[in-house]
Design a protein around this motif. Structure first.
Motif, mmCIF file in Angstrom:
data_model
loop_
_atom_site.group_PDB
_atom_site.id
_atom_site.type_symbol
_atom_site.label_atom_id
_atom_site.label_comp_id
_atom_site.label_asym_id
_atom_site.label_seq_id
_atom_site.Cartn_x
_atom_site.Cartn_y
_atom_site.Cartn_z
ATOM 1 N N PHE A 7 0.848 -1.186 0.000
ATOM 2 C CA PHE A 7 0.000 0.000 0.000
ATOM 3 C C PHE A 7 0.892 1.248 0.000
ATOM 4 C CE2 PHE A 7 -4.439 -0.446 0.067
ATOM 5 C CZ PHE A 7 -4.692 -1.746 0.467
ATOM 6 N N PHE A 8 1.640 1.396 -1.098
ATOM 7 C CA PHE A 8 2.527 2.540 -1.195
ATOM 8 C C PHE A 8 1.738 3.831 -1.316
ATOM 9 C CE2 PHE A 8 1.557 1.280 -5.469
ATOM 10 C CZ PHE A 8 1.419 2.462 -6.173
ATOM 11 N N LEU A 9 0.448 3.714 -1.613
ATOM 12 C CA LEU A 9 -0.374 4.903 -1.786
ATOM 13 C C LEU A 9 -0.889 5.435 -0.456
ATOM 14 C CD1 LEU A 9 -2.536 3.667 -4.774
ATOM 15 C CD2 LEU A 9 -0.525 5.101 -4.872
ATOM 16 N N LEU A 10 -0.943 4.579 0.550
ATOM 17 C CA LEU A 10 -1.584 4.965 1.790
ATOM 18 C C LEU A 10 -0.623 5.693 2.718
ATOM 19 C CD1 LEU A 10 -3.668 1.779 2.573
ATOM 20 C CD2 LEU A 10 -4.290 3.801 1.272
ATOM 21 N N VAL A 11 -1.184 6.556 3.493
ATOM 22 C CA VAL A 11 -0.396 7.290 4.466
ATOM 23 C C VAL A 11 -0.508 6.561 5.797
ATOM 24 C CG1 VAL A 11 -0.061 9.516 5.581
ATOM 25 C CG2 VAL A 11 -0.971 9.425 3.267
ATOM 26 N N SER A 12 0.583 6.014 6.254
ATOM 27 C CA SER A 12 0.529 5.234 7.491
ATOM 28 C C SER A 12 1.422 5.857 8.558
ATOM 29 C CB SER A 12 0.982 3.797 7.211
ATOM 30 O OG SER A 12 2.283 3.802 6.695
ATOM 31 N N GLY A 13 1.219 5.397 9.779
ATOM 32 C CA GLY A 13 2.065 5.845 10.878
ATOM 33 C C GLY A 13 1.810 7.270 11.306
ATOM 34 N N LEU A 14 0.649 7.846 10.904
ATOM 35 C CA LEU A 14 0.357 9.223 11.246
ATOM 36 C C LEU A 14 -0.766 9.279 12.273
ATOM 37 C CD1 LEU A 14 0.429 10.722 7.640
ATOM 38 C CD2 LEU A 14 2.186 10.963 9.392
ATOM 39 N N GLY A 15 -0.841 10.366 12.997
ATOM 40 C CA GLY A 15 -1.917 10.539 13.957
ATOM 41 C C GLY A 15 -3.201 10.925 13.253
ATOM 42 N N PHE A 16 -4.324 10.475 13.755
ATOM 43 C CA PHE A 16 -5.603 10.783 13.142
ATOM 44 C C PHE A 16 -6.438 11.632 14.107
ATOM 45 C CE2 PHE A 16 -4.334 6.649 11.335
ATOM 46 C CZ PHE A 16 -4.162 7.064 10.027
ATOM 47 N N SER A 17 -5.827 12.699 14.600
ATOM 48 C CA SER A 17 -6.502 13.509 15.604
ATOM 49 C C SER A 17 -7.785 14.121 15.072
ATOM 50 C CB SER A 17 -5.561 14.619 16.087
ATOM 51 O OG SER A 17 -5.147 15.417 14.988
ATOM 52 N N GLN A 18 -7.844 14.367 13.762
ATOM 53 C CA GLN A 18 -9.042 14.963 13.181
ATOM 54 C C GLN A 18 -10.250 14.038 13.313
ATOM 55 O OE1 GLN A 18 -6.839 15.337 9.544
ATOM 56 N NE2 GLN A 18 -7.342 17.502 9.384
ATOM 57 N N GLN A 19 -10.005 12.733 13.399
ATOM 58 C CA GLN A 19 -11.093 11.778 13.445
ATOM 59 C C GLN A 19 -10.917 10.814 14.620
ATOM 60 O OE1 GLN A 19 -10.385 10.085 9.689
ATOM 61 N NE2 GLN A 19 -11.435 11.655 8.547
ATOM 62 N N LYS A 20 -10.482 11.343 15.732
ATOM 63 C CA LYS A 20 -10.160 10.474 16.861
ATOM 64 C C LYS A 20 -11.378 9.730 17.390
ATOM 65 C CE LYS A 20 -10.515 14.345 20.119
ATOM 66 N NZ LYS A 20 -9.769 15.174 21.102
ATOM 67 N N ASN A 21 -12.582 10.242 17.069
ATOM 68 C CA ASN A 21 -13.793 9.585 17.564
ATOM 69 C C ASN A 21 -14.305 8.492 16.634
ATOM 70 O OD1 ASN A 21 -13.992 11.218 19.920
ATOM 71 N ND2 ASN A 21 -14.763 12.892 18.658
ATOM 72 N N VAL A 22 -13.673 8.359 15.480
ATOM 73 C CA VAL A 22 -14.042 7.284 14.552
ATOM 74 C C VAL A 22 -13.066 6.131 14.762
ATOM 75 C CG1 VAL A 22 -14.334 6.606 12.152
ATOM 76 C CG2 VAL A 22 -14.940 8.916 12.868
ATOM 77 N N LYS A 23 -13.565 5.018 15.229
ATOM 78 C CA LYS A 23 -12.728 3.849 15.476
ATOM 79 C C LYS A 23 -13.036 2.775 14.432
ATOM 80 C CE LYS A 23 -11.416 5.829 19.330
ATOM 81 N NZ LYS A 23 -10.069 6.463 19.439
ATOM 82 N N ILE A 24 -12.014 2.052 14.022
ATOM 83 C CA ILE A 24 -12.204 0.941 13.091
ATOM 84 C C ILE A 24 -11.587 -0.316 13.687
ATOM 85 C CG2 ILE A 24 -11.936 0.099 10.741
ATOM 86 C CD1 ILE A 24 -11.523 2.881 9.782
ATOM 87 N N THR A 25 -12.397 -1.354 13.765
ATOM 88 C CA THR A 25 -11.912 -2.658 14.214
ATOM 89 C C THR A 25 -12.226 -3.670 13.115
ATOM 90 O OG1 THR A 25 -14.025 -3.008 15.358
ATOM 91 C CG2 THR A 25 -12.210 -2.126 16.662
ATOM 92 N N ASP A 26 -12.038 -4.948 13.401
ATOM 93 C CA ASP A 26 -12.288 -5.983 12.402
ATOM 94 C C ASP A 26 -13.677 -6.579 12.567
ATOM 95 O OD1 ASP A 26 -9.659 -6.272 10.978
ATOM 96 O OD2 ASP A 26 -8.972 -6.657 13.025
ATOM 97 N N LEU A 27 -14.384 -6.695 11.455
ATOM 98 C CA LEU A 27 -15.670 -7.375 11.459
ATOM 99 C C LEU A 27 -15.440 -8.851 11.793
ATOM 100 C CD1 LEU A 27 -18.733 -7.204 10.772
ATOM 101 C CD2 LEU A 27 -18.124 -7.801 8.416
#
Length: 362
Positions: A7-27
Motif C-alpha cells: 500500500f505505497f499509496l496509503l499514508v501510514s504511521g500518522l496521527g488521526f486527531s481529526q477523526q479520533k472519535n471514529v474507530k475501526i476494528t475488524d468485522l
C-alpha cells in the motif's frame, strides 16, 4: 498464491486527531482471509450504521445482523457475480475533518485469481458514500477528466520512449511496447478509484495489461494526484463545504444512497442505490441498480431501474427462465422523487395488485 500488495499509496504511521472519535476494528469472525473494517462512531450512531451497512451490502452482499457469518457468500463463491472474494487487510487514511477514507486489499477468484486494492470514501457528516462525480462542478468534469488522462498518457508515453530507445530490443520488450501502445487511457470519473489524503486527492486508474500480460506491466496501476489547492476552482459547492470542515451539507446525487420506508404502509424496507449510469439511448435518462431488503427477513432483492427527470421506473426480477431465456419479473415499481423522498407504487407482476411505496433518504 497470496500476494502481499504494497500500500505505497496509503499514508501510514500518522496521527488521526481529526477523526479520533471514529474507530475501526475488524468485522467478526476475523480470519486470515476475512480482514474487513467495522466502523464505530459513538458521536453519531446513524452515520456509523450507514457506513457499515454500505460496506457490508456493497462488498459482502450481506445485510448487517442477518446471519452469523457476514463472509458466507464471498467465501463460498455464492455472490451475484459468483466470485470467491478474500479480504486480506484494510487501512484508515489521514484525511480532512469531514471525511473517512479506507483502503482495502484482497483477492478475487473467478476464472483466475486477481489481487485488488480499492478505496472507499465517506462523508462523516451524513454517512453517505462520496461519489467522484459529485466532487466537481458539472461544467468542469471534462476538464478534470482531461487532466487525469493527460497524466496517465504522460506516464505511459515516457515509459514507451525508454523502451523504444533500447537497441536490439528483446521479444519481451517488443511485447511491452505493443501492450503500452494499445493501453486504454481515456478514463472518466466513473471508471476511476480515488481517495482523500491529508492535503491532496489521488485518482487510481487500471493498469495497461490484462491478466495474461500482467508480468510484463512494469507500470501497473496509474496514480494521478492533485493538491486540494490545485483543484480549488473546479470543486462543486458540496466539495468546498466538505473540505472546509463546514457542517453545512450541499445536495448530492442519487447514486450510492440509502433509503428507508415501507411497502403497503406496513412492511419496513431499506434500499441501497448502487450504480447510476447514462442510458445510451437517451441523454436525459439514467439507468441504475439497487438492492433492497425487508427489514424483517434481511434478504437482498435486486432492482434494475431508470431515472428520467424525477420519475423512477424499476423492474424487480423473480427468476431466469432457461426455456425462454428471459428474466421473469416479480414486480414493477413506478415512483417519483421529490427532495429526499420517493413515493409511488409496487405492483405484483402476477396478481397486478398495487401496494404503496414510501421511501426517505437516511
Amino acid at each position: 498464491m497470496k500476494k502481499n500488495i504494497l500500500f505505497f499509496l496509503l499514508v501510514s504511521g500518522l496521527g488521526f486527531s481529526q477523526q479520533k472519535n471514529v474507530k475501526i476494528t475488524d468485522l467478526k469472525p476475523k480470519t486470515e482471509d476475512s480482514n474487513f473494517p467495522l466502523i464505530t462512531y459513538t458521536e453519531n450512531p446513524l452515520v456509523e450504521n450507514k457506513i457499515n451497512t454500505f460496506l457490508q451490502v456493497n462488498e459482502l452482499e450481506y445485510v448487517p445482523n442477518s446471519e452469523a457469518n457476514p463472509f458466507k457468500r464471498v467465501s463460498t463463491g455464492t455472490t451475484s457475480y459468483s466470485n470467491y472474494i478474500y479480504f486480506y487487510s484494510w487501512e484508515k487514511i489521514e484525511t480532512p475533518k469531514n471525511i473517512l477514507s479506507i483502503g482495502m486489499e484482497g483477492e478475487a477468484s473467478g476464472a483466475y485469481p486477481e489481487n485488488f486494492a480499492q478505496w472507499k470514501n465517506f462523508d462523516l457528516r451524513t454517512g453517505n458514500f462520496i461519489n467522484a462525480e459529485d466532487l466537481f462542478h458539472p461544467n468542469y468534469v471534462k476538464i478534470i477528466e482531461g487532466l487525469i488522462q493527460k497524466g496517465i498518457k504522460k506516464e505511459v508515453n515516457d515509459f514507451l520512449t525508454q523502451l523504444k530507445a533500447e537497441k536490439n530490443p528483446s521479444e519481451e520488450v517488443q511485447e511491452q511496447i505493443g501492450m503500452y501502445e494499445g493501453c486504454f487511457m481515456d478514463y472518466t470519473l466513473d471508471g476511476l478509484q480515488y481517495y482523500f489524503a491529508k492535503d491532496k486527492i489521488r485518482f487510481i486508474a487500471g493498469r495497461c495489461a490484462n491478466h495474461a500480460m500482467r508480468a510484463l506491466d512494469e507500470l501497473d496501476s496509474h496514480v494521478i494526484e492533485f493538491s486540494y489547492k490545485e483543484l480549488e476552482k473546479y470543486w462543486s459547492p458540496y466539495t468546498r463545504s466538505l473540505l472546509s470542515g463546514s457542517d453545512k451539507v450541499e445536495k448530492t446525487s442519487f447514486r450510492n444512497k440509502l433509503y428507508k420506508g415501507k411497502i403497503d404502509g406496513k412492511y419496513p424496507v431499506t434500499v441501497l442505490v448502487s450504480r447510476l449510469y447514462s442510458d445510451n439511448n437517451s441523454s436525459d435518462t439514467k439507468s441504475f441498480n439497487a438492492e433492497y431488503w425487508y427489514d424483517k427477513s434481511k434478504k437482498l432483492i435486486k432492482w434494475d431501474g431508470q431515472l428520467k427527470g424525477n420519475h423512477i421506473s424499476i423492474v424487480e426480477n423473480d427468476y431466469y427462465n432457461e426455456e425462454t431465456r428471459q428474466w421473469i419479473p416479480r414486480a414493477h415499481v413506478e415512483a417519483d422523487m421529490k427532495a429526499n423522498k420517493i413515493s409511488g407504487t409496487w405492483q405484483d407482476y402476477k396478481t397486478k395488485k398495487y401496494l404503496t411505496l414510501e421511501l426517505e433518504e437516511l
